[in-house]
Design a protein around this motif. Structure first.
Motif, short mmCIF file in Angstrom:
data_model
loop_
_atom_site.label_atom_id
_atom_site.label_comp_id
_atom_site.label_asym_id
_atom_site.label_seq_id
_atom_site.Cartn_x
_atom_site.Cartn_y
_atom_site.Cartn_z
N ALA A 89 1.00 -1.17 0.10
CA ALA A 89 0.13 0.12 -0.02
C ALA A 89 0.81 1.10 -0.18
CB ALA A 89 -1.07 -0.15 1.21
N LEU A 90 2.16 1.25 0.31
CA LEU A 90 3.01 2.32 0.35
C LEU A 90 2.70 3.44 1.39
CD1 LEU A 90 3.85 2.87 -3.50
CD2 LEU A 90 5.22 1.51 -1.59
N PHE A 95 -2.23 10.36 4.63
CA PHE A 95 -3.58 10.81 4.13
C PHE A 95 -3.70 10.90 2.69
CE2 PHE A 95 -5.09 12.69 8.24
CZ PHE A 95 -5.95 11.69 8.58
N ARG A 96 -2.78 11.70 2.10
CA ARG A 96 -2.49 11.90 0.75
C ARG A 96 -2.43 10.42 -0.15
NH1 ARG A 96 -0.10 15.03 -3.14
NH2 ARG A 96 1.28 14.12 -4.56
N ARG A 97 -1.80 9.31 0.40
CA ARG A 97 -1.51 8.20 -0.16
C ARG A 97 -3.12 7.43 -0.27
NH1 ARG A 97 -0.20 5.23 -4.06
NH2 ARG A 97 0.09 3.21 -3.52
N GLY A 109 -8.73 6.42 -4.87
CA GLY A 109 -9.35 6.74 -6.20
C GLY A 109 -10.22 7.94 -6.09
N ILE A 110 -10.09 9.00 -4.89
CA ILE A 110 -10.94 10.08 -4.79
C ILE A 110 -10.45 11.03 -5.90
CG2 ILE A 110 -11.61 11.94 -3.28
CD1 ILE A 110 -11.31 9.85 -1.23
N GLY A 124 -4.05 21.01 -7.51
CA GLY A 124 -3.56 19.53 -7.55
C GLY A 124 -3.55 18.84 -6.16
N CYS A 125 -3.50 17.45 -6.01
CA CYS A 125 -3.68 17.01 -4.68
C CYS A 125 -2.34 16.10 -4.30
CB CYS A 125 -4.76 15.87 -4.66
SG CYS A 125 -6.21 16.89 -4.53
#
Length: 188
Positions: free
Chosen positions: A23-24, A171-173, A179-180, A187-188
């Protein structure tokens, strides 16, 4: 560390992370003021919440190589894969990978045993994962998130800040894994 420029002291910290390979995600993090990584491997492994599970193997770069870390991981029933040194940049990877050494003798040093283990097919395959897990995550924290220095002073406060940085990365990962769609114009 003494800073001769302003006759004061700079505070330097050593941030550590443990990554789940698939999942990194960062599954543990620690912060110390140790000048190198050797004393930080076991506390970082011990910081992994048991609800996450216990790793079976650990891939660590040459900065972590020590008898204490090898024996400590083995005591925790975690198979260590710790680099024993660096290869010259002149060595071509095909040459390095084609060299199959003889197995070490029974009385070989831990360093010789580890060097052999890392040159086996299994050792190379597992250690190679480190380059596509830990290193990119450190790069994302530095480049994408923009975290290059601590804002707070003192180990306890800086450790809290490091926890927040690791949480921001996770949270970013998770956002990407779920897939949000990103609605931010930057950008995110």
């Amino acid at each position: 560390m003494k800073n001769s420029g302003n006759k004061g002291f700079d505070q330097h910290y050593n941030g550590q992370i443990a990554i789940e390979h698939q999942a990194l995600l960062i599954i543990s993090n620690t912060l110390s003021n140790h000048p190198n990584d050797q004393l930080d491997a076991l506390p970082t492994v011990d910081a992994i919440d048991r609800r996450v599970g216990k790793p079976k193997r650990a891939a660590l770069d040459t900065g972590y190589f020590s008898v204490t870390n090898i024996e400590g991981l083995e005591t925790r029933q975690i198979e260590p894969y710790i680099a024993t040194g660096r290869h010259s940049h002149q060595d071509y990877w095909q040459t390095i990978l084609s060299q199959q050494p003889d197995p070490p003798v029974a009385a070989a040093t831990l360093k010789a045993q580890m060097a052999y283990k890392l040159q086996t097919d299994e050792g190379r395959a597992f250690y190679r994962l480190r380059k596509c897990t830990v290193e990119p995550i450190i790069g994302i924290i530095k480049e994408t998130i923009g975290f290059r220095q601590f804002s707070l002073r003192g180990l306890t406060k800086a450790a809290g800040e490091w926890n927040l940085v690791c949480l921001a990365y996770n949270f970013r990962r998770l956002h990407r894994l779920m897939g949000i769609k990103c609605v931010s114009p930057t950008g995110c």
